[in-house]
Design an enzyme around this catalytic site. Structure first.
Site, mmCIF file in Angstrom:
data_model
loop_
_atom_site.group_PDB
_atom_site.id
_atom_site.type_symbol
_atom_site.label_atom_id
_atom_site.label_comp_id
_atom_site.label_asym_id
_atom_site.label_seq_id
_atom_site.Cartn_x
_atom_site.Cartn_y
_atom_site.Cartn_z
ATOM 1 N N SER A 3 3.209 3.230 2.365
ATOM 2 C CA SER A 3 3.819 2.881 3.923
ATOM 3 C C SER A 3 3.630 4.267 4.733
ATOM 4 O O SER A 3 3.678 4.099 5.915
ATOM 5 C CB SER A 3 5.484 2.610 3.738
ATOM 6 N N CYS A 42 6.275 -5.499 0.545
ATOM 7 C CA CYS A 42 6.327 -4.269 -0.185
ATOM 8 C C CYS A 42 6.103 -3.035 0.886
ATOM 9 O O CYS A 42 7.277 -2.777 1.891
ATOM 10 C CB CYS A 42 5.389 -4.024 -1.204
ATOM 11 N N ILE A 100 6.174 -3.850 -7.542
ATOM 12 C CA ILE A 100 5.424 -2.728 -7.862
ATOM 13 C C ILE A 100 5.850 -1.394 -6.980
ATOM 14 O O ILE A 100 5.750 -1.683 -5.799
ATOM 15 C CB ILE A 100 3.627 -3.038 -7.652
ATOM 16 N N GLY A 108 0.980 -1.274 0.020
ATOM 17 C CA GLY A 108 0.143 -0.074 0.144
ATOM 18 C C GLY A 108 0.872 1.208 0.149
ATOM 19 O O GLY A 108 2.139 1.201 -0.674
ATOM 20 N N GLU A 131 1.126 -12.242 -2.941
ATOM 21 C CA GLU A 131 -0.173 -12.450 -2.794
ATOM 22 C C GLU A 131 -0.894 -12.375 -4.360
ATOM 23 O O GLU A 131 -1.973 -12.394 -4.714
ATOM 24 C CB GLU A 131 -0.918 -11.567 -1.913
ATOM 25 N N HIS A 149 5.211 -8.607 -4.181
ATOM 26 C CA HIS A 149 3.934 -9.162 -3.735
ATOM 27 C C HIS A 149 3.587 -10.321 -3.830
ATOM 28 O O HIS A 149 3.054 -10.880 -4.810
ATOM 29 C CB HIS A 149 3.213 -8.075 -4.359
#
Ligand code: GLN
Length: 197
Positions: free
Chosen positions: A56, A86, A141, A54, A178, A176
């Protein structure tokens, strides 16, 4: 066995992580009950915690505002697993070289935000990860660069840079895990813990 997994949900991606944890559990004949953490009082009931990607700066501010930061530190002090990905890795680090991020100092690494893969903001790469038999499809990303590693084990590198680390019960990744249907990083962090020395 049912594992209670808390996914920090103050900001960032939650549902993909929840699905990965559930898949990793059911592959072992176990179940996972996933709880979303937006306020204090939930993390203390969780066996494992996940700090997602997201932004930070936003995540760290909201964790402090809600008093969740202390609960995460207590969780790690009790030797319970955390997976930080991330922006989560940035928040979990010792120092993010950015005053706007109040780091939790759970992982003995320092990071630089948005510095990995300068020319290519987002990319996917097959990664050799310690403990996994085959390469992991890692999606980066606007990933943080891990610029120094103290008392932590490097689990994977990309182009000579560490991108996955373990410090006791805490696993952190620049990428990432996920975002593919491969749940082996979640399994590594939560179900295949290194024996405590
Ligand atoms: N660039 C974001 C940050 O610095 C991290 C990006 C991510 O989580 N995908 O917080």
């Amino acid at each position: 066995m049912t594992l209670t997994a808390g996914v920090v949900a103050v900001q960032g991606d939650v549902s993909e992580h929840a699905a990965a944890i559930e898949r990793a559990a059911s592959a072992r004949g176990e179940t996972a009950e996933v709880r979303e953490i937006r306020r204090a009082g939930i993390a203390p009931d969780c066996d494992v915690l996940l700090l997602p990607g997201g932004e930070s700066t936003t995540i760290s501010r909201l964790l402090a505002r809600e008093g969740i930061d202390r609960e995460i530190r207590d969780h790690v002090a009790a030797g319970r697993p955390v997976l930080a990905t991330c922006a989560g890795l940035i928040v979990a680090s010792r120092d993010a070289n950015d005053d706007r991020v109040e780091t939790l100092d759970l992982l003995d690494v320092t990071v630089e935000r948005n510095a990995f893969g300068r020319q290519k903001d987002s990319f996917e790469a097959p990664l050799d990860v310690a403990g996994l038999d085959d390469p992991f499809p890692a999606v980066f990303i606007r990933a943080p660069l891990i610029e120094s590693v103290g008392d932590a084990e490097v689990l994977a590198t990309w182009e000579g840079r560490p991108v996955a680390v373990r410090d006791g019960p805490v696993v952190g990744t620049s990428f990432h895990p996920e975002l593919t249907d491969d749940d082996r990083i979640h399994a590594l962090a939560f179900f295949e813990r290194a024996p405590t020395p």
